[in-house]
Design a protein around this motif. Structure first.
Motif, PDB file in Angstrom:
ATOM      1  N   UNK A 126       0.812  -1.267  -0.163  1.00 20.62           N
ATOM      2  CA  UNK A 126       0.183   0.178   0.070  1.00 20.62           C
ATOM      3  C   UNK A 126       0.853   1.168   0.129  1.00 20.62           C
ATOM      4  N   UNK A 127       0.744   2.029  -0.992  1.00 17.90           N
ATOM      5  CA  UNK A 127       1.588   3.082  -0.974  1.00 17.90           C
ATOM      6  C   UNK A 127       1.191   4.293  -0.043  1.00 17.90           C
ATOM      7  N   UNK A 128       1.845   4.790   0.702  1.00 16.05           N
ATOM      8  CA  UNK A 128       1.548   6.063   1.843  1.00 16.05           C
ATOM      9  C   UNK A 128       1.053   7.324   0.947  1.00 16.05           C
ATOM     10  N   UNK A 129       0.254   7.927   1.899  1.00 11.45           N
ATOM     11  CA  UNK A 129      -0.262   9.110   1.268  1.00 11.45           C
ATOM     12  C   UNK A 129       0.846  10.360   1.349  1.00 11.45           C
ATOM     13  N   UNK A 130       1.911  10.094   1.660  1.00 16.67           N
ATOM     14  CA  UNK A 130       3.021  10.979   1.651  1.00 16.67           C
ATOM     15  C   UNK A 130       3.551  10.996   0.338  1.00 16.67           C
ATOM     16  N   UNK A 131       3.411  10.056  -0.660  1.00 15.66           N
ATOM     17  CA  UNK A 131       4.054   9.732  -1.901  1.00 15.66           C
ATOM     18  C   UNK A 131       3.458  10.415  -2.836  1.00 15.66           C
ATOM     19  N   UNK A 132       4.122  11.149  -4.034  1.00 14.31           N
ATOM     20  CA  UNK A 132       3.705  11.628  -5.185  1.00 14.31           C
ATOM     21  C   UNK A 132       2.980  11.065  -6.001  1.00 14.31           C
ATOM     22  N   UNK A 133       3.196   9.553  -6.038  1.00 16.14           N
ATOM     23  CA  UNK A 133       2.401   8.609  -6.552  1.00 16.14           C
ATOM     24  C   UNK A 133       1.228   8.157  -6.167  1.00 16.14           C
ATOM     25  N   UNK A 134       0.780   8.736  -4.807  1.00 18.80           N
ATOM     26  CA  UNK A 134      -0.338   7.971  -4.259  1.00 18.80           C
ATOM     27  C   UNK A 134      -1.580   8.551  -5.061  1.00 18.80           C
ATOM     28  N   UNK A 135      -2.536   7.447  -5.491  1.00 15.52           N
ATOM     29  CA  UNK A 135      -3.812   7.612  -6.165  1.00 15.52           C
ATOM     30  C   UNK A 135      -3.531   7.704  -7.701  1.00 15.52           C
ATOM     31  N   UNK A 136      -2.302   7.829  -8.230  1.00 12.54           N
ATOM     32  CA  UNK A 136      -2.213   7.834  -9.736  1.00 12.54           C
ATOM     33  C   UNK A 136      -2.188   6.353 -10.174  1.00 12.54           C
ATOM     34  N   UNK A 137      -2.950   6.329 -11.417  1.00 12.12           N
ATOM     35  CA  UNK A 137      -2.857   4.943 -11.999  1.00 12.12           C
ATOM     36  C   UNK A 137      -1.722   4.844 -13.065  1.00 12.12           C
ATOM     37  N   UNK A 138      -1.066   3.797 -12.879  1.00 11.35           N
ATOM     38  CA  UNK A 138       0.036   3.576 -13.997  1.00 11.35           C
ATOM     39  C   UNK A 138       0.847   4.516 -14.618  1.00 11.35           C
ATOM     40  N   UNK A 139       1.364   5.466 -13.669  1.00 18.77           N
ATOM     41  CA  UNK A 139       2.237   6.422 -14.101  1.00 18.77           C
ATOM     42  C   UNK A 139       3.447   5.937 -14.643  1.00 18.77           C
ATOM     43  N   UNK A 140       4.114   6.700 -16.083  1.00 21.65           N
ATOM     44  CA  UNK A 140       5.350   6.419 -16.376  1.00 21.65           C
ATOM     45  C   UNK A 140       6.473   6.258 -15.297  1.00 21.65           C
TER      46      UNK A 140
END
Length: 351
Positions: A126-140
Motif C-alpha cells: 500500500x502506497x503511503x499518502x506522503x508519496x507523489x504517486x499516491x492515487x495515480x494509476x499506472x504513471x510512467x
C-alpha cells in the motif's frame, strides 16, 4: 584505485539492505519483515551464495544507473529507516530486472532489497499518502522510495468462539466527549498508561498524524514529551520501545494506521470484525504494515441503538484502541487494554 562518490553511495546502500534469515540480525522487527495479524510471522530463508551474488550484482547495476542525488535520497530513507522525511524517488515503472528465473519491476526489486525480502507481489503493498504517486494509476514514473510504501495487513478468518473475549470498553473517569469548539476535528487521541490517561486530548485536523515517542524529523503527537508519574518498569520499557510509533491517515475509504515502530502494535476496532459479532478481536500489526483501522461506511451501518458496543461509546463517534508492543485479550495475561502499559484511544467524529 580511484572510487567515485556514486560507487561509495552504492556500497553504503548495499550494506543497509534488509537482512534475510541467517544474516545475524537479532531484531528482525526493525525491518518490518513478517506476517500480519494473529501473531503469525513469515520467515525468509537466507539465499544461497549464487543467488545472493546475483542479487548483489543486479542491485549494484541498477543503482549505478541512478543519479547521485537520487541515490542520496534513497540512502537517507534507508539508513534512517523512514525516520527522516525523504522525497520521492521517481524512476521508470516498466523496467524489469531478473534474478534467476524470477523477473521483478524496478520498484519491486528495491522494495525487496531494502525492506521486505519475502515480498512476492505488488498487491501486498500500500502506497503511503506522503508519496507523489499516491492515487495515480499506472504513471510512467513511479516512486521507488521503499519508505513511501507499507505492507497490507491481511485479516485472517475469525478463530473459534472460545478464543474470543468479552468486550472491554473502558469508560474513562472524565468524559471524552468533544467540546463544541472541537467539532471541526475528525478525531481526538488520548494516550493511556494502564488505567491512567497521560497528557491532554490531542485533536486532529490535518489528514495525517504522526504519534511517536522519538522521531528524527516530524511533527505530531510526541509521547516522549508527556510527563508521566508512572514508575512501573514495564511502562518505562514499553515507552522507550514506541520509537517512531504510528501514523494515522484519513483517506477516502477510511482511516489507516501505519506501524512505523520496530515492534508490533495491537488494534481493536468495530469495523475490522463481523458486524453481527458481539465481541471484537484484537489484531496484531507488525512493523512496516498498514491496516484500515476504521471504515466510515461500515461505521455508519453499525450505528444501531440496541447495539451494546456502540451505546457505550462517546456520542461523537467510534473508538479504536491501539496498544504498543504488548497485546491483550484471550491469548495474553492482560485481558483488558487497561492492563496494557502504553496505549491509545482514537475517537472518531463521524458527524
Amino acid at each position: 584505485m580511484f572510487r567515485t562518490k556514486r560507487s561509495g553511495l552504492v556500497r553504503r546502500l548495499w550494506r543497509s539492505r534488509a537482512p534475510v534469515e541467517g544474516d545475524g540480525e537479532t531484531d528482525r522487527g526493525t525491518h518490518g519483515s513478517g506476517g500480519c495479524c494473529m501473531g503469525k510471522a513469515t520467515k525468509v530463508a537466507k539465499s544461497n551464495a549464487g543467488s545472493e551474488a546475483e542479487l548483489k550484482a543486479l542491485t549494484h547495476s541498477v543503482l549505478k544507473k541512478i543519479k547521485e542525488k537520487q541515490l542520496e535520497v534513497l540512502l537517507q530513507a534507508v539508513e534512517s529507516k523512514g525516520g527522516v522525511r525523504s522525497p520521492c524517488l521517481l524512476l521508470p515503472s516498466k523496467v524489469d530486472a531478473k534474478v534467476g528465473q524470477q523477473s521483478y519491476s524496478l520498484p519491486m526489486l528495491l522494495y525487496k532489497v531494502f525492506r521486505w525480502p519475502d515480498l512476492r507481489h505488488s498487491s501486498e503493498l500500500k502506497r503511503l499518502s506522503c508519496c507523489e504517486s499516491y492515487g495515480k494509476a499506472n504513471p510512467e514514473l513511479v516512486c521507488c522510495n521503499p519508505h513511501h510504501m507499507s505492507r497490507l495487513c491481511e485479516l485472517e478468518s475469525p478463530p473459534p468462539p472460545y478464543s474470543r473475549y468479552p468486550m472491554d470498553y473502558l469508560k474513562p473517569p472524565d468524559s471524552l466527549a468533544l467540546q463544541d469548539s472541537e467539532r471541526g476535528y475528525w478525531c481526538v487521541v488520548a494516550y493511556w498508561e494502564e488505567k491512567t490517561r497521560v497528557g491532554r486530548l490531542y485533536s486532529v485536523q490535518e489528514p495525517s498524524l504522526d504519534i511517536f515517542y522519538d522521531l528524527p524529523q516530524g511533527n505530531g503527537f510526541c509521547l516522549g514529551q508527556l510527563c508521566s508519574d508512572n514508575k512501573s518498569q514495564l511502562v518505562q520499557m514499553v515507552r522507550s520501545k514506541i520509537g517512531y510509533g504510528i501514523q494515522l491517515t484519513r483517506e477516502p475509504d477510511g482511516v489507516w494506521v501505519y506501524n512505523r515502530s520496530c515492534y508490533p502494535i495491537f488494534i481493536k476496532s468495530a469495523t475490522l470484525d463481523n458486524p453481527d459479532s458481539r465481541t471484537l478481536l484484537v489484531h496484531k500489526v507488525f512493523p512496516g504494515f498498514s491496516i484500515k483501522a476504521f471504515d466510515y461506511d461500515k461505521a455508519n451501518s453499525l450505528q444501531r441503538p440496541n447495539d451494546h458496543e456502540f451505546t457505550q461509546q462517546p456520542r461523537t463517534g467510534f473508538t479504536v484502541q491501539i496498544s504498543f508492543v504488548k497485546g491483550w485479550g484471550q491469548c495474553y495475561t492482560r485481558q483488558f487494554i487497561s492492563s496494557c502499559p502504553c496505549w491509545l484511544e482514537v475517537i472518531f467524529n463521524t458527524r
